[in-house]
Write a protein that holds these residues in place. Structure first.
Motif, PDB file in Angstrom:
ATOM      1  N   UNK A 191       0.828  -1.209   0.000  1.00  0.00           N
ATOM      2  CA  UNK A 191       0.000   0.000   0.000  1.00  0.00           C
ATOM      3  C   UNK A 191       0.862   1.258   0.000  1.00  0.00           C
ATOM      4  N   UNK A 192       1.906   1.237   0.818  1.00  0.00           N
ATOM      5  CA  UNK A 192       2.805   2.388   0.876  1.00  0.00           C
ATOM      6  C   UNK A 192       3.511   2.600  -0.465  1.00  0.00           C
ATOM      7  N   UNK A 193       3.889   1.502  -1.130  1.00  0.00           N
ATOM      8  CA  UNK A 193       4.638   1.622  -2.388  1.00  0.00           C
ATOM      9  C   UNK A 193       3.772   2.128  -3.533  1.00  0.00           C
ATOM     10  N   UNK A 194       2.427   1.931  -3.457  1.00  0.00           N
ATOM     11  CA  UNK A 194       1.547   2.384  -4.554  1.00  0.00           C
ATOM     12  C   UNK A 194       0.781   3.647  -4.185  1.00  0.00           C
ATOM     13  N   UNK A 195       1.154   4.289  -3.080  1.00  0.00           N
ATOM     14  CA  UNK A 195       0.409   5.470  -2.633  1.00  0.00           C
ATOM     15  C   UNK A 195       0.493   6.628  -3.624  1.00  0.00           C
ATOM     16  N   UNK A 196       1.490   6.628  -4.500  1.00  0.00           N
ATOM     17  CA  UNK A 196       1.612   7.693  -5.511  1.00  0.00           C
ATOM     18  C   UNK A 196       0.839   7.386  -6.782  1.00  0.00           C
ATOM     19  N   UNK A 197       0.146   6.241  -6.820  1.00  0.00           N
ATOM     20  CA  UNK A 197      -0.689   5.874  -7.971  1.00  0.00           C
ATOM     21  C   UNK A 197      -2.132   5.790  -7.486  1.00  0.00           C
ATOM     22  N   UNK A 198      -2.913   6.883  -7.601  1.00  0.00           N
ATOM     23  CA  UNK A 198      -4.228   6.964  -6.947  1.00  0.00           C
ATOM     24  C   UNK A 198      -5.189   5.842  -7.306  1.00  0.00           C
ATOM     25  N   UNK A 199      -5.289   5.472  -8.592  1.00  0.00           N
ATOM     26  CA  UNK A 199      -6.263   4.449  -8.966  1.00  0.00           C
ATOM     27  C   UNK A 199      -5.899   3.081  -8.379  1.00  0.00           C
ATOM     28  N   UNK A 200      -4.608   2.757  -8.364  1.00  0.00           N
ATOM     29  CA  UNK A 200      -4.162   1.496  -7.772  1.00  0.00           C
ATOM     30  C   UNK A 200      -4.341   1.529  -6.251  1.00  0.00           C
ATOM     31  N   UNK A 201      -4.028   2.669  -5.639  1.00  0.00           N
ATOM     32  CA  UNK A 201      -4.175   2.821  -4.192  1.00  0.00           C
ATOM     33  C   UNK A 201      -5.638   2.655  -3.788  1.00  0.00           C
TER      34      UNK A 201
END
Length: 292
Positions: free
Chosen positions: A250-260
């Motif tokens: 979750x932390x690693x994809x926090x910069x990708x809004x749709x994936x987050x």
């Protein structure tokens, strides 16, 4: 309350929660926009969320230094399953041990019960982070003194299960033990218990056949509180044990809004459905939703 009405109500709650998660993520990722563009940017982001949520099989994510496009679920599957195994095993341990210890504590003398209550109050006052860190230090100290490693205190490149399950379970287990113990004491003051004692039935038999049934129904219906406590503990455990689980992802994809957004919904759904199942059990037994 009818089961059909309850299912309709929970369906609307599920839809509302997913939309609310989308709104929060959309606005939090649109804060860089000007005040005039904020709502427009958030609305566009919400539209993207809705499309991606309806086409999950088509979603991809860039992985690795070469930004290789990988299907989203194949990337989420391993950390999701790993973390969910830890949470599920922890929940089972917490529930079984909480009821077992409560049964044993109820059979103690009044003086010993008071001591148990005071110990529980003290243990619950220990912060999660301090407790987890102390477990790690104890394992390392024991290894240095005896050259015997009970379990690996740091995950590294491999998945570990025993220690995370143990550490995630202990504080929620203490909380459940306290809740169950107090609920048993409250239930034991009711008239049917006094009547059973007057008939000559033992405390153990009354507890096993009558009191525990009513207490367990209530505990099942409030299981979502226990699950979210387990989740918060796992978040800390993954950080301190260097576990490559779902929260690290979750932390690693926090910069990708749709994936987050999709990852947050995927985290929420299992606990929602588990709560629904437990409440259906409570409705079946008592005729009403216990969490009302």
């Amino acid at each position: 309350m009818s089961i059909r009405y309850y299912l309709w109500k929970k369906s609307y709650q599920l839809l509302f929660t997913i939309i609310l998660i989308g709104i929060i993520v959309a606005f939090s990722t649109s804060l860089h926009a000007s005040k005039n563009e904020l709502f427009h940017t958030a609305a566009v982001q919400m539209k993207t969320f809705g499309y991606n949520f309806l086409h999950l099989s088509e979603m991809t994510i860039e992985v690795g230094i070469f930004s290789k496009q990988t299907p989203l679920w194949s990337y989420l599957e391993e950390p999701f399953v790993y973390s969910f195994i830890i949470l599920s095993a922890s929940f089972i341990c917490v529930f079984m041990l909480g009821i077992l210890f409560s049964y044993g504590a109820y059979l103690l003398s009044p003086r010993m019960r008071k001591i148990v209550k005071e110990c529980l109050f003290f243990l619950q006052s220990i912060p999660d982070v301090m407790f987890i860190f102390a477990v790690q230090l104890f394992i390392i100290w024991l290894y240095k003194k005896t050259n015997f490693l009970i379990v690996d205190p740091v995950a590294g490149l491999k998945n570990i299960y025993l220690l995370p399950i143990l550490v995630v379970s202990i504080l929620p287990g203490i909380m459940l033990f306290q809740m169950t113990f107090l609920a048993i004491e409250e239930e034991s003051k009711k008239a049917y218990v006094e009547f059973a004692k007057a008939k000559g039935l033992s405390n153990g038999w009354i507890l096993l056949k009558h009191i525990l049934r009513n207490v367990v129904v209530t505990l099942f219906s409030h299981s979502h509180y226990l699950f979210w406590l387990l989740v918060s503990n796992l978040l800390v455990v993954e950080l301190l044990f260097n576990i490559h689980g779902y929260f690290q992802l979750l932390y690693s994809v926090s910069n990708t809004p749709d994936v987050f957004f999709v990852c947050l919904v995927a985290l929420f759904l299992p606990f929602f459905f588990i709560e629904v199942v437990f409440n259906l059990f409570a409705i079946k037994v008592t005729g009403k939703e216990q969490s009302e």
